[in-house]
Enzyme design. Structure first.
Site, PDB file in Angstrom:
ATOM      1  N   ASN A  37     -15.188  -6.271 -26.065  1.00 51.41           N
ATOM      2  CA  ASN A  37     -13.807  -6.496 -25.628  1.00 51.41           C
ATOM      3  C   ASN A  37     -13.484  -5.761 -24.323  1.00 51.41           C
ATOM      4  O   ASN A  37     -12.329  -5.629 -23.950  1.00 51.41           O
ATOM      5  CB  ASN A  37     -12.832  -6.081 -26.729  1.00 51.41           C
ATOM      6  CG  ASN A  37     -12.883  -4.594 -27.028  1.00 51.41           C
ATOM      7  OD1 ASN A  37     -13.722  -3.861 -26.481  1.00 51.41           O
ATOM      8  ND2 ASN A  37     -11.990  -4.125 -27.896  1.00 51.41           N
ATOM      9  N   LYS A 192       1.281   9.999  15.725  1.00 51.01           N
ATOM     10  CA  LYS A 192       0.900   8.825  14.942  1.00 51.01           C
ATOM     11  C   LYS A 192       2.090   8.232  14.212  1.00 51.01           C
ATOM     12  O   LYS A 192       2.969   8.950  13.736  1.00 51.01           O
ATOM     13  CB  LYS A 192      -0.194   9.222  13.936  1.00 51.01           C
ATOM     14  CG  LYS A 192      -0.569   8.156  12.916  1.00 51.01           C
ATOM     15  CD  LYS A 192      -1.585   8.721  11.937  1.00 51.01           C
ATOM     16  CE  LYS A 192      -1.741   7.834  10.724  1.00 51.01           C
ATOM     17  NZ  LYS A 192      -2.682   8.404   9.744  1.00 51.01           N
ATOM     18  N   ARG A 194       2.753   5.083  11.201  1.00 49.94           N
ATOM     19  CA  ARG A 194       2.209   4.058  10.318  1.00 49.94           C
ATOM     20  C   ARG A 194       3.322   3.085   9.954  1.00 49.94           C
ATOM     21  O   ARG A 194       4.414   3.498   9.545  1.00 49.94           O
ATOM     22  CB  ARG A 194       1.608   4.677   9.054  1.00 49.94           C
ATOM     23  CG  ARG A 194       0.873   3.663   8.174  1.00 49.94           C
ATOM     24  CD  ARG A 194       0.266   4.339   6.948  1.00 49.94           C
ATOM     25  NE  ARG A 194      -0.815   5.235   7.285  1.00 49.94           N
ATOM     26  CZ  ARG A 194      -2.077   4.853   7.463  1.00 49.94           C
ATOM     27  NH1 ARG A 194      -2.408   3.581   7.338  1.00 49.94           N
ATOM     28  NH2 ARG A 194      -3.011   5.745   7.755  1.00 49.94           N
TER      29      ARG A 194
END
Length: 326
Positions: A37, A192, A194
């Site tokens: 299973n 930076k 994002r």
């Protein structure tokens, strides 16, 4: 270390064997069974009663399979009357899920920490978490190692008089500054951003890059988007030879091959917190260097077992002379 028992999950048995070799003890056997299973069962095939049990399992792909295996190992050790169960997790993948930065999302780093505690873990030994606050997600003691000294001991072989350490973003700047002090180099950081679609933009690098060789330091490299974007900016700002260092070299989706295509990259250095297939190493085209963190983890495990300070391992400050801390 007669009262210690070390078991490994299936995620990184090579590292577990190396750690046990450093400790001078055998890696104890265990069995993972998958039923019809699709359920898993773990059996620890060595005595755990009243022993100090360490379970080595980084959370790497397939992360969910390895997480469930780890939870079952913890439960098996607790059910076998272990005196203490310490999870040795060199890489915690869910550390990236550390905040609510969008509506109605889960904080996986905290939930997985709760699952380990509920399963019966007494302590966690990990390395270079993606975010410092993840340490606080655990309600049990956490020993948080880093690999900065191992990385620095590698780079001191080079002439660093014209070298600068660069962090891809301000979030990693503190670690980059510590690393730069070890090497006696200045430090810089990328600006930076994002975006929602997971794209990365670095507008500039804050620091004097022109004409300097660069060591880029990051905690991990997954798809490599940040590093590749940083390479573009460094080249535009006049950087010389570039070496890239990280603790966790995940190199997903062909990242190492894409990085190796940039002629200004002289070397990519990572540690063996995660396993790398031979095909992934080959994609580095000879640029990849892998450092072992087994001595560091083994020493931390010995100190935990003997009741000694683990934080004392990182008290040494300033430049290093090329020898590993251990």
């Amino acid at each position: 270390m007669r009262d210690i028992a070390v078991f490994s999950g299936s995620a990184h048995r090579e590292l577990a064997a190396e750690i046990c070799a450093e400790l001078g003890i055998p890696l104890q056997p265990s069995t993972l069974t998958r039923f019809a299973n699709d359920c898993l069962e773990v059996q620890l095939n060595a005595n755990c009663r009243e022993r100090d049990v360490f379970l080595i399992q980084p959370l790497v792909a397939p992360v969910q399979e390895h997480l469930v295996e780890l939870l079952l190992m913890i439960d098996a050790a607790r059910g076998a009357s272990a005196a203490r169960v310490t999870v040795v997790m060199p890489h915690y993948a869910y550390a990236r899920s550390d905040k609510k930065d969008a509506p109605r999302i889960s904080i996986g780093g905290r939930l997985m920490a709760d699952l380990m505690t509920t399963a019966g873990a007494d302590r966690v030994l990990t390395m270079t978490l993606h975010s410092p606050q993840v340490h606080g997600f655990f309600s049990i003691p956490v020993d948080h190692l880093h690999a900065l000294r191992e990385l620095a001991a590698h780079f001191v072989q080079y002439d660093l008089r014209n070298t600068i350490v660069v962090s891809p973003d301000l979030g990693n700047a503190k670690e980059a500054a510590s690393f730069a002090r070890m090497l006696g180099c200045p430090v810089a950081a990328g600006a930076k951003q994002r975006f929602a679609d997971d794209k990365v933009a670095i507008t500039s690098v804050i620091g004097d890059i022109d004409g300097r060789d660069v060591i880029v330091l990051d905690d991990e490299i997954a798809k490599g988007s940040t590093v590749i974007e940083l390479l573009r900016v460094l080249k535009a700002q006049g950087a010389g030879a570039i070496r890239i260092a990280c603790t966790h070299g995940l190199f997903a989706a062909g990242a190492l091959g894409r990085i190796a295509q940039h002629p200004e990259v002289a070397e990519v250095v990572c540690t063996n917190t995660v396993p790398l297939a031979a095909t992934e190493v080959a994609a580095g085209n000879g640029l990849l260097t892998i450092l072992s963190i087994a001595p560091a983890v083994a020493e931390a495990m010995r100190r935990i077992h003997d009741g000694e300070s683990v934080s004392a391992l990182f008290n040494q400050q300033g430049p290093i002379s090329g020898q590993s801390l251990f």
